[in-house]
Design an enzyme around this catalytic site. Structure first.
Site, PDB file in Angstrom:
ATOM      1  CB  SER A 156       4.134 -27.352  12.817  1.00  0.00           C
ATOM      2  OG  SER A 156       4.016 -26.022  13.135  1.00  0.00           O
ATOM      3  CG  ASP A 252       4.891 -26.556  20.781  1.00  0.00           C
ATOM      4  OD1 ASP A 252       5.090 -25.432  20.460  1.00  0.00           O
ATOM      5  OD2 ASP A 252       4.314 -27.351  20.034  1.00  0.00           O
ATOM      6  CG  HIS A 282       6.990 -26.440  17.318  1.00  0.00           C
ATOM      7  ND1 HIS A 282       5.437 -26.793  17.305  1.00  0.00           N
ATOM      8  CD2 HIS A 282       7.011 -26.138  15.933  1.00  0.00           C
ATOM      9  CE1 HIS A 282       4.919 -26.713  16.105  1.00  0.00           C
ATOM     10  NE2 HIS A 282       5.896 -26.548  15.385  1.00  0.00           N
TER      11      HIS A 282
END
Length: 310
Positions: A156, A252, A282
């Site tokens: 991320s 995501d 995610h």
């Protein structure tokens, strides 16, 4: 709770039903209570050391050095950069992943606790992580690390910081030449115009609605930072970047960021392999023991071993 029902696997329950609130007040509260988990020091197979090292503009940051017991030195090393939207510390699962990488890939892992927005907005996270990468290389002999076998990886926001660290090393002519970049559902496209960004506005764990809210917190002065360091897919050139493992989650908002970045690297003649985890959102590997999480960890570890042993 998501408004839309997505076919995300129940192996990620309850996180497949949850999205965090996002506001300056919530961030402040969360930062107060998120601590390094004790589990980091409880694995008998690992030796763990804490160091304070120089960060950006005279600041200090903490790194944890994870070493499998009996590891031959000089050893390969992964500089591990956690996710969390540039505002949250690593979760328990981030530390579990770092521990799994060290043991699975037979390498040292340097886990970087870079400074967080809003107190330390862009470019502090980028510069702190770049400083940590350089520090690892410059202190390789002392740390028992092979300076020619240093990779960088993160999930991320940590994926963003992985890419910018590699770009900074290239652009600034640093001595360190990362062996690879390991990217797990990375945020890489600041334009926020992709199909997945438009589509996944309310997915659990993270979504484009939350991305919009965190943007002003993490980057209040966007023009103060070069475009490539705040939106890596918009870089003028990818020449000289290291090979990449790019992993995206099916449901995501950042799905297309990773897909695009892998393609751009390949078009520039850079090795890049793309993996998509199915039935995932995610941050799915927050559920560390889920079968899909374990499968994807195995793929990441296999990639690292392959790169370290070239």
């Amino acid at each position: 709770m998501s408004r839309t029902k997505y076919p995300i696997s129940n192996e990620f329950f309850p996180f497949n039903k949850f999205a965090p609130p996002m506001s300056a007040g919530f961030v402040k509260l969360a930062q107060k209570y998120m601590k390094t988990p004790r589990l980091l020091w409880k694995d008998p197979e690992l030796q763990v050391e804490s160091r304070m090292i120089p960060g950006y503009q005279g600041g200090e940051i903490e790194v944890f050095i994870l070493t499998p017991r009996g590891l031959a030195e000089p050893a390969p090393c992964l500089v591990n950069i956690h996710g969390g939207g540039f505002v949250f510390e690593g979760y328990n699962s981030h530390y579990q992943l770092a521990m799994a990488y060290a043991k699975g890939a037979g390498c040292k892992v340097v886990y970087v606790r870079y400074r967080l927005a809003p107190t330390y907005p862009f470019p502090v996270p980028q510069e702190d992580c770049y400083a940590a990468l350089c520090w690892v290389h410059d202190h390789a002999q002392e740390l028992g690390i092979d300076p020619a076998r240093i990779g960088v990886g993160g999930d991320s926001a940590g994926g963003t910081l992985t890419v910018t660290s590699c770009m900074m090393a290239r652009d600034r002519g640093a001595a360190v030449r990362p062996l690879f970049q390991l990217l797990v559902y990375p945020w890489l496209d600041g334009r926020n115009t992709s199909e997945s960004y438009r589509k996944y506005t309310d997915t659990p764990m993270w979504n484009s609605t939350l991305s919009k809210k965190v943007g002003p917190i993490m980057n209040p002065n966007p023009e103060a930072l070069p475009l490539a360091y705040r939106s890596p897919v918009e870089a003028e050139s990818f020449a000289g970047m290291p090979p990449a493992y790019v992993e995206v989650a099916e449901f995501d908002c950042l799905h297309d960021d990773g897909v695009l970045y892998a393609r751009l690297l390949q078009e520039a003649g850079i090795e890049a392999e793309l993996h998509e985890s199915k039935g995932t959102m995610h941050g799915f590997d927050t559920v560390f023991k889920a079968p899909t999480t374990q499968k994807m960890i195995a793929l990441r570890v296999e990639y690292m071993k392959r790169m370290f042993n070239r």
